[in-house]
Design an enzyme around this catalytic site. Structure first.
Site, PDB file in Angstrom:
ATOM      1  N   VAL A  99       5.918 -48.606 -15.792  1.00  0.00           N
ATOM      2  CA  VAL A  99       5.954 -47.178 -15.942  1.00  0.00           C
ATOM      3  C   VAL A  99       6.171 -46.358 -14.491  1.00  0.00           C
ATOM      4  O   VAL A  99       5.679 -46.953 -13.345  1.00  0.00           O
ATOM      5  CB  VAL A  99       4.409 -46.765 -16.399  1.00  0.00           C
ATOM      6  CG1 VAL A  99       4.499 -45.106 -16.560  1.00  0.00           C
ATOM      7  CG2 VAL A  99       4.097 -47.271 -17.629  1.00  0.00           C
ATOM      8  N   CYS A 100       7.073 -45.625 -14.485  1.00  0.00           N
ATOM      9  CA  CYS A 100       7.363 -44.795 -13.150  1.00  0.00           C
ATOM     10  C   CYS A 100       7.720 -45.626 -12.257  1.00  0.00           C
ATOM     11  O   CYS A 100       8.624 -46.661 -12.291  1.00  0.00           O
ATOM     12  CB  CYS A 100       6.071 -43.922 -12.830  1.00  0.00           C
ATOM     13  SG  CYS A 100       6.201 -42.559 -11.542  1.00  0.00           S
ATOM     14  N   THR A 101       7.330 -45.712 -11.096  1.00  0.00           N
ATOM     15  CA  THR A 101       7.786 -46.402 -10.083  1.00  0.00           C
ATOM     16  C   THR A 101       7.318 -47.881  -9.982  1.00  0.00           C
ATOM     17  O   THR A 101       7.579 -48.511  -8.901  1.00  0.00           O
ATOM     18  CB  THR A 101       7.263 -45.841  -8.283  1.00  0.00           C
ATOM     19  OG1 THR A 101       5.886 -45.396  -8.412  1.00  0.00           O
ATOM     20  CG2 THR A 101       8.020 -44.434  -8.296  1.00  0.00           C
TER      21      THR A 101
END
Length: 222
Positions: A99-101
């Site tokens: 998720v995300c970075t």
């Protein structure tokens, strides 16, 4: 089904808690929060701590690996023992997800070279430095490589519902969505750079850069 959620100093809370609340509802799910060592791991703000009940050395063959994002990923992109653990675990998972970075760690481990991938919109350059090709898609999946990624923060819930559908079927995933009453109706239509406008994007990018620098320094010093 063992679902391993990797925690590290400086992770973003919603990146792991949102998917946890979805994936924990899978049949026979066992969600294990793990970290370099057992014990409390705090978010990038330092305001919330989650207990890692296992060290990564104890997690060798999870069915699902989830790597949340957060400013702490920057320091870990050069942590070779961790990257080797990710590669080793990925060889055995049914799905390796981020998720995300969190995708920066997948990229740093060499899992995204030459592939379409997603991350938080403010970290596209870092993602592409690993050999991945950034795409604005909210969910990116490569079923043949058992990889799935969600874009920034809130996309983790969408990613987890998509993963639930792949594992347990659409009807089950729809039931989970209903059970958590996930029916987004945000008050503003500014949830992506293409909708927010250049002035707001520039403001958020500047603030994020300051927060990232502070959080990264704090993690590196700890």
């Amino acid at each position: 089904m063992q679902i391993a959620v990797f925690l590290y100093p400086g992770f973003t809370a919603l990146d792991c808690v949102g998917p946890y609340d979805v994936l924990s509802r899978l049949p026979d799910a066992e969600v294990v929060f793990c970290a370099a060592q057992r014990g409390e791991v705090r978010t990038e703000t330092g305001m919330l701590g989650i207990t890692a009940d296992a060290s990564i050395d104890e997690i060798t063959s999870p069915d699902v690996l989830l790597i949340p994002g957060g400013f702490g990923t920057r320091v870990l992109m050069s942590d070779e023992p961790l990257l080797e653990w990710i590669r080793s675990v990925h060889a055995r998972t049914q799905w390796t997800t981020s998720v995300c970075t969190g995708s920066l760690l997948l990229g740093a481990a060499g899992l995204l070279h030459g592939l379409d991938a997603t991350t938080h919109w403010a970290s596209t350059d870092l993602l592409e430095s690993t050999g991945a090709r950034y795409t604005e898609q909210r969910i990116v999946e490569h079923p043949d490589l058992h990889l799935m990624m969600g874009a920034g923060v809130s996309a983790g819930i969408d990613m987890a519902l998509t993963l639930t559908a792949r594992i347990a079927g659409d009807l089950f995933a729809q039931g989970v969505q209903l059970s958590i009453e996930y029916d987004p109706q945000p008050p503003f239509d500014t949830g992506s750079p293409s909708k927010a406008g250049p002035d707001l994007v520039a403001l958020v990018r500047a603030v994020s850069a300051e927060l990232e620098a502070a959080a990264t320094a704090k993690v590196a010093a700890s």
